[in-house]
Structure formats: structure tokens, C-alpha cells
Design a protein around this motif. Sequence first.
Motif, short mmCIF file in Angstrom:
data_model
loop_
_atom_site.label_atom_id
_atom_site.label_comp_id
_atom_site.label_asym_id
_atom_site.label_seq_id
_atom_site.Cartn_x
_atom_site.Cartn_y
_atom_site.Cartn_z
N GLY A 1 5.00 3.86 -2.14
CA GLY A 1 5.98 3.72 -2.38
C GLY A 1 7.47 4.34 -2.15
N LYS B 1 9.90 6.40 -2.82
CA LYS B 1 9.82 7.65 -3.27
C LYS B 1 9.57 8.32 -1.34
N GLU C 1 1.09 4.85 -5.29
CA GLU C 1 2.00 3.49 -5.47
C GLU C 1 3.51 3.47 -5.91
N THR C 2 3.51 4.43 -6.02
CA THR C 2 5.02 6.07 -6.07
C THR C 2 5.61 6.41 -5.51
N THR C 3 4.50 6.88 -4.48
CA THR C 3 5.33 7.80 -3.28
C THR C 3 4.74 7.95 -1.85
#
Length: 396
Positions: free
Chosen positions: A151, A153, A199-201
Motif C-alpha cells: 500500500g 501508506k 493492500e493499503t499499507t
Amino acid sequence: MEISVRRGDSIWAYSQLFQIPLRLLLDSNRSINPQALMQGQTVEIPGYVTRGYQIVPGDTIWRIASTAGVPQDSLLLLNPSIQVNSLRVGQMIGIPVRVTELVVQTVRPYDYGDMLEDLNRLAEIYPFIRRQSIGTSVMGKTIPEIRIGIGPKQVHTNASFHANEWITTPVLIRFLNEYLLALTNNGSIRGLEMNPLYETTTLSLVPMVNPDGVNLVVVGLPDEEPYRSNVLAINVGSSDFSGWKANIRGIDLNNQFPALWEREAARGPRTPAPRDYAGTEPLTEPESQAIANLTRNQNFNRVLAFHTQGRVIYWGFEGLEPSESEVIVNEFARVSGYQPIRYADSSAGFKDWFIQDWGRPGFTIEVGQGNNPIPLSQLEQIYQESLGILLASLYM
């Protein structure tokens, strides 16, 4: 676990057969073209290990698969040379075994060798993790960084800046193991699904910033000179290093950063010491340089440094912390029971420098309670409290 590609196979089919998220399969096999698998090519299946099995009279592939509770096709993929209709008694084959339990355990004080052994084991089972060396210690020990997730972030965590705070390292290693286990088993931790966080981090972990110091406290005096003689001299001849926080040269790595360094240096020891000596100038030590270079070369959104003790979280520095820091630390406090404290009576720390130079959230998390080194009997409680913080660092 490695399997051999057959004609017409696809990564998607392997994902279905082994019930592993496609993203993890792709990230475990970055060097292959998933659109053009070649017969005989090796593919890594994360979250599995191979168990040996010896053929006995009456065995068939169907019977072995049924007894082992695995799809017959997975046996054939793992054993490409096997003759299905002519199994030989005494022949050894591999059985794919899904890993469903933690593989790292801490039953004794945790040193540098323990960390490397655990990281090697995790990298073997979960090849989608990315591992690199960010530098070496004074004595030449590699300082590993582990990355997990894809991800935008970016969250960085580290542990064992201070030698006698080694208990923070198994906290990060166990969290890494639990996270990997949940990902490959499509599971959750405390009700939170892990695959969306992957998926985001992107999570960065440096589990042991100060390997020489940790080994000094946990293992004892090094054999190598001049380190052995030097630390004995710094420790006034005593072989009890339980109070040692510094690196092997007697420099406190968390007093090494150019964030009001002069102020911290002025009130600490003027020569190498078991603790609090800031050195002759900022960032003289290879360990602090390694963390500083990693931070400069990445785009971390926030950093978390795990220390001991006091069950508190420091989150500010000279009024330079952004407003979101307070929102985040309040969530950290809620899930851990730790007390948020805005300012510490100190400077030149890693989180201080990060807040000062990047204007982004930085946190020093002081786990456990009592005298350093915190006894191993507190590890379970410390881990459960830290787990909430680590999860929150991913979802916030």
C-alpha cells in the motif's frame, strides 16, 4: 514450499487449489511472468511447508491425499516425478502442509541469533516478505529490515535501540508472524481482516537496531578485541551488563539524532558509558546512521519506536508534531491502556528527529513496567498491549 509448473497451469489455478490470495502468490514470485508460466518452472506457494512421507503397502495417491486432508492435485504438483500407477513401497514423497500456527516462540532471553533464526524461518514460509540489510553494527552484524504490504501508506516500526530493552524485539517478530499467518489463512486479528491492510499499507520493521548491545546484555562479553576490553573498562570492570543501554562503543543510539542533540549531550556523560552518552556529534554510530539513512530514503507516513518501560506513549517534540498525532495516539492509548504523554524530558531521539525534520507523526512507545531489562514473564502482557498499537498503526 516450491511446486513445479505443468503444461497449462496458471497462477490463478494455484491460488484456488491452495486457497492462497492471488496477490500473495504474485508477490511471492516476483521474478516470474504470471502470464507465461513455463513447464518445469518453480513456483513458491506461501504459507505451506513440505512434510516427508514414506510409501507403505496399499498406498495410492488418492488414499495418501485423503489421509493427509489435501487435494490430490497438490500432491502431484509437489511430486512431479511420481508415477501415479506404480508407487514404490519405501519411496519418499512430499506432503503439502498448510501452516496454521505461529512458528516463532520466545522461551528465553532473545538475542541476535534468535532473531536471525526466526526471520530466516519466516522468509522461507512466507516468501512475499521483502528483506534487506540497512547497514551493519560496529561489530559487523547485519541490521535487517522487513517489509510487508504493497500500500501507499508507509508505517515504520523499530525495536531494541537500547540493549537492555531487548524484549521489544520478540514483540515485533511475533507480530510479524501473526500478521503473515492471518494473511495466508485469509484470517483476521482481533476481528480485523488483514488482507485489506496488506493492500493499503506498507509496513517496515527493523526488529533490532542495536544487535551488539543486545548480545552484550543477553549473551555476555564478546570474545573479540578490542570490544571485550573496552566494554569491561566502560562498565568499571563488572561483567553485569543488565544496566547497559548503549551500543558496544558505549554510545546511546537514541541520543544520536540531530534534534537538539547539543542539549542532550550537555546533560549526559562526557565519555562512553553504559547509558546516556550522546557521542561527540550526531549520527556517529553505524547503527543510528542505518536508521537515519533508511528514513531519508523512504517516505514514511509515521514511525513507531518501541522501548521499555512505563506503559506510556510519547508523541510530541517542541510543538512540531502535526495535529493528527494526537488523534492517532488517543487510539493507541484506547487499544493498549497506555498513557499518552505529549513531551518527554529528553531530546535527540529518533522520533524527535522524525517529527522535527518531516513534520509527521512519531511515537516512542514504552512497554512494560519495572526495571530494565523487563523480565520475560511480562512478554505476553506486553505483546497483547502492543498488538493493539501495531494494528492501529496499520488501519489509521
